[in-house]
Structure formats: structure tokens, C-alpha cells
Enzyme design. Structure first.
Site, PDB file in Angstrom:
ATOM      1  N   LYS A 200      14.259  18.503  -7.451  1.00  0.00           N
ATOM      2  CA  LYS A 200      13.542  17.442  -8.178  1.00  0.00           C
ATOM      3  C   LYS A 200      14.291  16.114  -8.018  1.00  0.00           C
ATOM      4  CE  LYS A 200      15.951  18.572 -12.486  1.00  0.00           C
ATOM      5  NZ  LYS A 200      15.838  19.323 -13.765  1.00  0.00           N
TER       6      LYS A 200
ATOM      7  N   ARG B  54      12.351  21.398 -26.207  1.00  0.00           N
ATOM      8  CA  ARG B  54      11.758  20.410 -25.320  1.00  0.00           C
ATOM      9  C   ARG B  54      10.423  20.990 -24.850  1.00  0.00           C
ATOM     10  NH1 ARG B  54      15.558  18.465 -20.370  1.00  0.00           N
ATOM     11  NH2 ARG B  54      14.763  20.462 -19.631  1.00  0.00           N
TER      12      ARG B  54
ATOM     13  N   TYR C 282      32.267 -11.712 -14.228  1.00  0.00           N
ATOM     14  CA  TYR C 282      31.448 -12.149 -15.369  1.00  0.00           C
ATOM     15  C   TYR C 282      32.127 -11.765 -16.676  1.00  0.00           C
ATOM     16  CZ  TYR C 282      27.470 -13.031 -12.269  1.00  0.00           C
ATOM     17  OH  TYR C 282      26.639 -13.518 -11.301  1.00  0.00           O
TER      18      TYR C 282
ATOM     19  N   MET D  36      25.818  -7.406  -9.866  1.00  0.00           N
ATOM     20  CA  MET D  36      24.650  -6.824  -9.205  1.00  0.00           C
ATOM     21  C   MET D  36      24.971  -6.328  -7.802  1.00  0.00           C
ATOM     22  SD  MET D  36      20.900  -8.449  -8.430  1.00  0.00           S
ATOM     23  CE  MET D  36      20.340  -8.569 -10.114  1.00  0.00           C
TER      24      MET D  36
HETATM   25  C1  LIG Z   1      16.793  20.414 -13.565  1.00  0.00           C
HETATM   26  C2  LIG Z   1      16.636  21.809 -13.990  1.00  0.00           C
HETATM   27  C3  LIG Z   1      17.537  22.804 -13.578  1.00  0.00           C
HETATM   28  C4  LIG Z   1      18.789  22.497 -12.802  1.00  0.00           C
HETATM   29  O1  LIG Z   1      19.789  22.129 -13.721  1.00  0.00           O
HETATM   30  P1  LIG Z   1      21.290  21.802 -13.223  1.00  0.00           P
HETATM   31  O2  LIG Z   1      22.055  21.530 -14.465  1.00  0.00           O
HETATM   32  O3  LIG Z   1      21.179  20.578 -12.363  1.00  0.00           O
HETATM   33  O4  LIG Z   1      21.747  22.984 -12.457  1.00  0.00           O
HETATM   34  C5  LIG Z   1      17.280  24.115 -13.930  1.00  0.00           C
HETATM   35  N1  LIG Z   1      16.185  24.428 -14.673  1.00  0.00           N
HETATM   36  C6  LIG Z   1      15.316  23.509 -15.099  1.00  0.00           C
HETATM   37  C7  LIG Z   1      14.147  23.916 -15.920  1.00  0.00           C
HETATM   38  C8  LIG Z   1      15.509  22.167 -14.788  1.00  0.00           C
HETATM   39  O5  LIG Z   1      14.635  21.253 -15.227  1.00  0.00           O
END
Ligand SMILES: *Cc1c(COP(=O)(O)O)cnc(C)c1O
Length: 364
Positions: free
Chosen positions: A37, A134, A255, A303
Site C-alpha cells: 500500500k 478502527r 530560518y 523547503m
Molecule cells: C499496513 C498494514 C499492515 C502492515 O503493517 P506493518 O506495521 O507495516 O508491518 C498489516 N495489516 C494491515 C491491515 C495493514 O493495514
């Protein structure tokens, strides 16, 4: 686009593959969804897929469109949609293209079932809320969902949950117990473990693990380094010194003038700023390497530039190579250390890599 400006991200597909193999060695009995992802945590979805194409048991991602693009490219492994489907078009795509979808709430289940009756198997990861609060079914909504699903033999079900504190002191015990209690007499496949649980909680490996951050060579733990875990950095952010200044005692830097020299100093200006994805909140003292030698940042990140201390690196002039994080010329500058100094995690640094940073693909 290749640019003359010297900043580069070097991505190492062989590191991603090695890290995947490490995940599999930790969970030898489980299959693994390689989590790609967020553009493979900033490393490039296609680069990660290419690296893992031969070996990954499956890939996990968010967007149905991306999963379809993977299918189009000839990826035949199971593809898991981690947030499930968002509309009936997604639902139809899941069925037609043999995607695996999370179903995390009754509304989503209805979306999927409305596309039935099914003529072929449909893979569903039913997500249970075991304490993260969640996504996921509660004990009550799960009982109803399971009853509905029992009547549809085409649905191949995996039960899944996600841990909130697999990396922390509290661990997984509470959520693991809750999961077991919700499973009841379920004998089918289960999926629980993120990177932290893969590395630390073998009891939760189940049938499918879901490694994310560890594939990219960062540690899921605050107190255990990626190197200690045997992980290889897959992203190196590097640039060069583009200006050198000499400070007198009392001179200030950048800055807000937040750093004041307490002695005469030599400092270097690096072509890397927050618009490249370097964290603006990295304070004075954040680790950085110049010509392979560790030093520290000074003052505020701007930046397009940041400043580092060259007082102990007299050979470093304009053009000297700088490692912001990743594999340096003489040792790593762990992204975890930079992130920690900036009050964040390597996940965020990787994901924030800016599109303007040219990427080179190479070896670790
Ligand atoms: C992103 C995600 C993972 C991976 O988690 P990591 O901590 O990066 O290994 C596993 N399961 C779900 C449901 C996720 O959304």
C-alpha cells in the site's frame, strides 16, 4: 525526471526481497501478503512488485484500481484489498478478477452480497475488531455476518484482525484472546500479524502474515534497530553539499536562527529540504552522514535545503556526498534514527518521499 540537482532516492529491490525472505523465515508455516500500500511505502508499487514477483504469496494494497492494474500486468497471486470495497463497482471487480477483499462492516458485506449470486469462488477476509477500534465486526455483528456467509458456499472465508500494540510493551495478549474468543469453533484460515507480530509474536502467525514496514528495511520497534533484526534498508536518500559557510561564535543558522554557534564552525548546506520529503521537524542534532562520516543537522530544515556540521569533516567541500538516511558510504544512517529525532516513524518518512526526488534503482 533526471535532474542536475543532486538529490536522489536509491531503491534496492534486492533489499525488499531479502527482507521478505526474512519475514518468511520468522513465519515459515504461514503465507505472506507483501503489503505494498501507499506506493509500497514510498518505494514504488511496481518496483516492490517486481522485486517480489517470483516469491510473494500475495500482495496487499488499498485501491481496487491498483489491484486490477496488477492483474493486468500478469500478477496471478492473491491480491488483498486492505480496506475492502468502496462501491458496487469494486464489488463486481473483486468477483470478476478474483481479488481478495477485506469486509469490515455490515454495509460492506451487503455491497458484496448484492452482486451475487456467485458463479465462482469469492475470497473474503472478514475483519474482526479485537480492540483497535478502527475497522472490524464486533462479536454481535460478526455472528450475524457469519450466519449470512454460511449460506453462500462460494465465499472462501479468512478471519482477520489487526493489532494496535504488537510493537509495544502491552503486546498482543488482550487482542489475541479476544480474537480466539470471537473465533469460537472456527477452523478455517486466520490472518493477524503485521511486521511487529511476525518478528515478536509467533503465536499470532496464523495462516497469512502481513509484513509491511519490515519489507522496506525499517524496524517496527522503538528499542530494536533494523540492523539488529537483520533487515536491509531498501531506500537511501542522498544528496550533496552545495554550499559551505564558516561561522564565528555567536553566528546563527537558518530560518528563525534556532541554532547559534558556540565556537567557530564549518557548516555545509545540503540540497534536501522538506519539499523533498525530509521531515521539517528534525531538530538540530538529527543524524546525517557526509562522505561516510556521521555528523548532525543544524537549525531548521527549510523547503529545499538543510544544514549540517562539517567541523570534524574538513575534507568535505562543495559536492561532498551526503546520506540523509539509508545505506551510507561507511555504515547506515537508519531512517528509524532520523524519524525518531524528528518525532515520527520511518513509515512516514518513506511515504513522504516527494515526487520531485529522482529515483534510481540499484543494489543494496
Ligand atoms: C499496513 C498494514 C499492515 C502492515 O503493517 P506493518 O506495521 O507495516 O508491518 C498489516 N495489516 C494491515 C491491515 C495493514 O493495514
Amino acid at each position: 525526471m533526471k535532474t542536475s540537482r543532486p538529490i536522489r532516492a536509491r531503491i534496492a529491490p534486492d533489499a525488499i526481497l531479502k527482507n521478505y525472505r526474512l519475514a518468511k523465515r520468522h513465519a515459515p508455516a504461514a503465507k505472506a501478503w507483501a503489503v505494498i500500500k501507499a506506493n509500497a511505502y514510498g518505494h514504488g508499487q511496481w518496483r516492490a512488485v517486481q522485486a517480489l514477483r517470483e516469491e510473494a504469496d500475495g500482495f496487499a494494497l488499498l485501491e481496487c484500481e491498483n489491484a486490477l492494474a496488477l492483474r493486468e500486468a500478469g500478477i496471478t497471486q492473491p491480491l488483498l484489498l486492505l480496506e475492502g470495497i468502496f462501491n458496487s463497482r469494486d464489488a463486481r471487480a473483486v468477483v470478476e478478477h478474483g481479488l481478495t477483499t477485506v469486509i469490515h462492516c455490515p454495509e460492506q458485506l451487503a455491497l458484496l452480497l448484492d452482486t451475487g449470486p456467485f458463479e465462482r469462488p469469492v475470497s473474503v477476509c472478514l475483519k474482526l475488531n479485537t480492540g483497535m477500534n478502527r475497522l472490524g465486526f464486533t462479536a454481535q455483528t460478526f455472528a450475524i455476518a457469519r450466519e449470512k456467509l454460511r449460506q453462500i458456499p462460494q465465499i472462501a472465508l479468512t478471519l482477520m484482525t489487526h493489532f494496535a500494540e504488537a510493537d509495544g510493551a502491552r503486546g498482543i495478549a488482550g487482542q489475541f484472546d479476544q480474537f480466539q474468543a470471537m473465533l469460537g469453533d472456527w477452523k478455517g484460515p486466520v490472518s493477524l500479524a503485521n511486521s511487529a507480530a511476525i518478528l515478536r509474536h509467533p503465536m499470532a502467525h496464523g495462516d497469512w502474515v502481513r509484513p509491511g514496514i519490515m519489507l522496506y528495511g525499517a524496524s517496527p520497534f522503538a528499542e530494536q534497530s533494523a540492523a539488529e533484526l537483520g533487515l536491509q534498508p531498501a531506500m537511501t536518500l542522498e544528496s550533496k553539499i552545495i554550499s559551505v559557510q564558516t561561522l564565528a561564535t555567536g553566528d546563527r543558522v537558518g530560518y528563525g536562527g534556532t541554532f547559534t554557534a558556540d565556537r567557530p564552525m564549518r557548516i555545509g548546506v545540503v540540497a534536501c529540504g522538506y519539499a523533498d520529503g525530509y521531515p521539517r521537524h528534525a531538530p538540530t542534532g538529527t543524524p546525517i552522514a557526509v562522505m561516510g562520516q556521521r555528523t548532525r543537522t543544524l537549525g531548521r530544515v527549510s523547503m529545499d535545503m538543510l544544514v549540517c556540521d562539517l567541523s570534524d569533516i574538513p575534507a568535505a567541500g562543495i559536492g561532498a556526498p551526503v546520506t540523509l538516511w539509508g545505506r551510507g558510504l561507511a555504515g547506515d544512517v537508519p531512517a528509524d534514527e532520523v524519524a525518531n529525532a524528528a518525532g515520527t516513524i520511518a513509515y512516514e518518512l518513506f511515504c513522504a518521499l516527494a515526487p520531485r526526488v529522482p529515483v534510481e534503482v540499484g543494489e543494496i
